[in-house]
Each structure stands twice: as C-alpha cells, then as structure tokens.
Design a protein around this motif. Sequence first.
Motif, PDB file in Angstrom:
ATOM      1  N   ASN A 189       0.805  -0.951  -0.024  1.00  0.00           N
ATOM      2  CA  ASN A 189      -0.063  -0.004   0.113  1.00  0.00           C
ATOM      3  C   ASN A 189       0.835   1.417  -0.022  1.00  0.00           C
ATOM      4  N   GLN A 190       1.934   1.184   0.869  1.00  0.00           N
ATOM      5  CA  GLN A 190       2.952   2.357   0.774  1.00  0.00           C
ATOM      6  C   GLN A 190       3.346   2.712  -0.771  1.00  0.00           C
ATOM      7  N   GLN A 191       3.888   1.525  -1.164  1.00  0.00           N
ATOM      8  CA  GLN A 191       4.409   1.737  -2.712  1.00  0.00           C
ATOM      9  C   GLN A 191       3.399   2.036  -3.663  1.00  0.00           C
ATOM     10  N   LEU A 192       2.082   1.931  -3.510  1.00  0.00           N
ATOM     11  CA  LEU A 192       1.057   2.293  -4.329  1.00  0.00           C
ATOM     12  C   LEU A 192       0.822   3.835  -4.189  1.00  0.00           C
ATOM     13  N   ARG A 193       0.836   4.344  -2.877  1.00  0.00           N
ATOM     14  CA  ARG A 193       0.668   5.593  -2.599  1.00  0.00           C
ATOM     15  C   ARG A 193       1.861   6.331  -3.435  1.00  0.00           C
ATOM     16  N   GLN A 194       2.973   5.803  -3.295  1.00  0.00           N
ATOM     17  CA  GLN A 194       4.189   6.686  -4.091  1.00  0.00           C
ATOM     18  C   GLN A 194       4.009   6.570  -5.497  1.00  0.00           C
ATOM     19  N   VAL A 195       3.334   5.612  -5.954  1.00  0.00           N
ATOM     20  CA  VAL A 195       2.978   5.409  -7.607  1.00  0.00           C
ATOM     21  C   VAL A 195       1.989   6.530  -7.796  1.00  0.00           C
ATOM     22  N   SER A 196       1.124   6.735  -6.934  1.00  0.00           N
ATOM     23  CA  SER A 196       0.255   7.693  -7.313  1.00  0.00           C
ATOM     24  C   SER A 196       0.622   9.281  -7.141  1.00  0.00           C
ATOM     25  N   GLU A 197       1.406   9.161  -6.030  1.00  0.00           N
ATOM     26  CA  GLU A 197       2.318  10.651  -6.064  1.00  0.00           C
ATOM     27  C   GLU A 197       3.142  10.895  -7.285  1.00  0.00           C
ATOM     28  N   THR A 198       3.635   9.777  -7.700  1.00  0.00           N
ATOM     29  CA  THR A 198       4.711  10.077  -8.837  1.00  0.00           C
ATOM     30  C   THR A 198       3.856  10.297 -10.225  1.00  0.00           C
ATOM     31  N   MET A 199       2.813   9.814 -10.282  1.00  0.00           N
ATOM     32  CA  MET A 199       1.824   9.994 -11.535  1.00  0.00           C
ATOM     33  C   MET A 199       1.292  11.354 -11.307  1.00  0.00           C
ATOM     34  N   GLN A 200       0.829  11.823 -10.159  1.00  0.00           N
ATOM     35  CA  GLN A 200       0.233  13.333 -10.063  1.00  0.00           C
ATOM     36  C   GLN A 200       1.525  14.198 -10.275  1.00  0.00           C
ATOM     37  N   LEU A 201       2.714  13.853 -10.066  1.00  0.00           N
ATOM     38  CA  LEU A 201       3.927  14.949 -10.449  1.00  0.00           C
ATOM     39  C   LEU A 201       3.691  14.904 -11.892  1.00  0.00           C
ATOM     40  N   LEU A 202       3.935  13.746 -12.662  1.00  0.00           N
ATOM     41  CA  LEU A 202       3.868  14.005 -14.104  1.00  0.00           C
ATOM     42  C   LEU A 202       2.833  14.723 -14.628  1.00  0.00           C
ATOM     43  N   GLN A 203       1.672  14.851 -14.040  1.00  0.00           N
ATOM     44  CA  GLN A 203       0.519  15.540 -14.566  1.00  0.00           C
ATOM     45  C   GLN A 203       0.892  16.972 -14.351  1.00  0.00           C
ATOM     46  N   LEU A 204       1.612  17.371 -13.349  1.00  0.00           N
ATOM     47  CA  LEU A 204       1.809  18.788 -12.988  1.00  0.00           C
ATOM     48  C   LEU A 204       2.800  19.477 -13.933  1.00  0.00           C
ATOM     49  N   GLN A 205       4.051  18.435 -14.503  1.00  0.00           N
ATOM     50  CA  GLN A 205       5.034  18.563 -15.202  1.00  0.00           C
ATOM     51  C   GLN A 205       4.623  18.621 -16.560  1.00  0.00           C
ATOM     52  N   LEU A 206       3.960  17.860 -17.002  1.00  0.00           N
ATOM     53  CA  LEU A 206       3.399  17.673 -18.319  1.00  0.00           C
ATOM     54  C   LEU A 206       1.880  18.199 -18.581  1.00  0.00           C
ATOM     55  N   THR A 207       1.484  18.159 -19.696  1.00  0.00           N
ATOM     56  CA  THR A 207       0.079  18.364 -19.691  1.00  0.00           C
ATOM     57  C   THR A 207      -0.740  17.057 -19.136  1.00  0.00           C
TER      58      THR A 207
END
Length: 288
Positions: free
Chosen positions: A118-136
Amino acid sequence: MSILSIFHGRYTNALTATDDGRNVSNVSALYILGDSSVDCGDNTLFYPLLHSHLSVYSCNGSDATLLPQLIAEKIGLTSIRPFYGQKGSMEEVLGGLNFGSTQATIMNEGSNSHQSLNQQLRQVSETMQLLQLQLTEDTAIEFTKSSIFLVSFGKEDHIDFFLHNSTSQIFNQNFTTILVDQMTNAVRYLYDANARKIICLGILPLGCTPRIAWESTNHTSAGDDTGNGCVDKVNQLVFKYNRLLEEHVAKLNAEFSDAQMVFCDVYNGMMEIINNPRLYGKLLSPLS
C-alpha cells in the motif's frame, strides 16, 4: 527459455525493429513495485546518505541479475532509478522508477524498515500526479498508459508465514486467498491510476531455498524433502498462490479490454532448472 516465454495473458511485443536491425521500445517507462525479488537492499528512505558507505550490493541499474532489470534491458530501457535514489530531475521519473523494497510485504504495514504494498501504491500515485503537474494532463495520461508497471509481492509474506505459523490446510487456503485478493486490489488501483500495461510476477519455489530447507531439517512440521532438496509442503502453498493469482489476473484482463495484464510464471521455470540443472549450466564439483 526466453524472458517473454514465461508470461501468460495477452502480450504485445514491446519491441520493433528498425531498418538497421536495432530494437526500439514502444514502452515509455518501467515502474517497479515489489519486495527483494525486485530490490537488492538499496531502496530505503536513507538511500542517498548511506548507499556509498553501507550498501552491500549495488542496485543502481547496472545489476543484470534481477528479473526487472532483464526485462528493462529487453525492451531497451537502460536505467531504472530506485525511488529513494532520485536526485530530483524529471528525466529520472520519465525514465522509470523502482519503488520496490527488500522485505516489503503485502499485508504487514507495521514495520518501518520497508515499504509495504500500500505504501508503494501511494508513491506511484504521487509520482503520476507529479507527471500531470509537469506535463499536460493528456500527455501524462498517455505516457502512463504506454508504460509498464511490474508488481512482484508475496515472497516475504510467505517466508514469514512458513517460519512463524502452522501449516493447517484451512489456514493455508485463507492465507492464500487474502494475499491474492490484496494483489487484485492493487492491480485495480493501478488501472484507476491509468496504468494499462501491468505484469504480475509469481513467487519462486521457496521450498527450495536454503533457509526453508534448513528449517525443514530441524522442524519436521515444515514439510517433507522431495528428494531434490526442496520442501514439498512449502512449494505446494506457493504453487497454489501462483495459480490463484494467475486466475485473477486473467479475469482482470478480460474485464478491462483496454488493458494488457499478464502473469509471469517464474515458479515453473525455476523448477525446470532445479530438476534439470545439467541442461542450464555447469555443475561444480564439491570441494574436497
């Protein structure tokens, strides 16, 4: 036995050949979640500080012995950074990350020494959110959909179970069902995060590992030796877990028609090597 031959499910070759014969990957990145089957001990919170002084075995992308690294090399991805080994650049995130942590488990979140499922899944979610902030947003979603997410858990849960619990048939079945249900939920979570290429790795035959074999010789309740140095009862439970996980992945694959979800059977491949060692390498003579 090729790497891709142990995948079960719908699989589209991730490589295309150019005119000069080079392989070019159709995969944007590889994101890895798991336990010691995907991480050799470096991916901890204090990785940047302690790695150069205390790391016993380097795991910086140059190690070719772990299956995820072999897969990354096969599809043309050269460097998968540990999550805690990042230096803050977007290029590292776009190149793929290894969220895996040695001794990580599916169920136990009480330890601070590793990152649970579950902790790693949260890290994945945060990483994907970062991608959306940096990219369209659209670009980030398409990037995520074209990336591979490799999930390899259950090894440490089974080892803890074998060493500290009884092996009653009813409890074994409940244990297997709980683990597979959690893995199924994890795949659904990744799908909701726009992952569309997901690989679930099975567990190796743990009954053939030195620790389990040693425990068996000292505690007969652990299982019976099969004659090849493996503990049969342990391998039977691992086999049941793998089979049930494969069935669930197949159902998910049918449910989500826009996704490619495959099960990677490392158990039978390893048993083939154990039972026929002369076909896969040179046997060393015992030391005199």
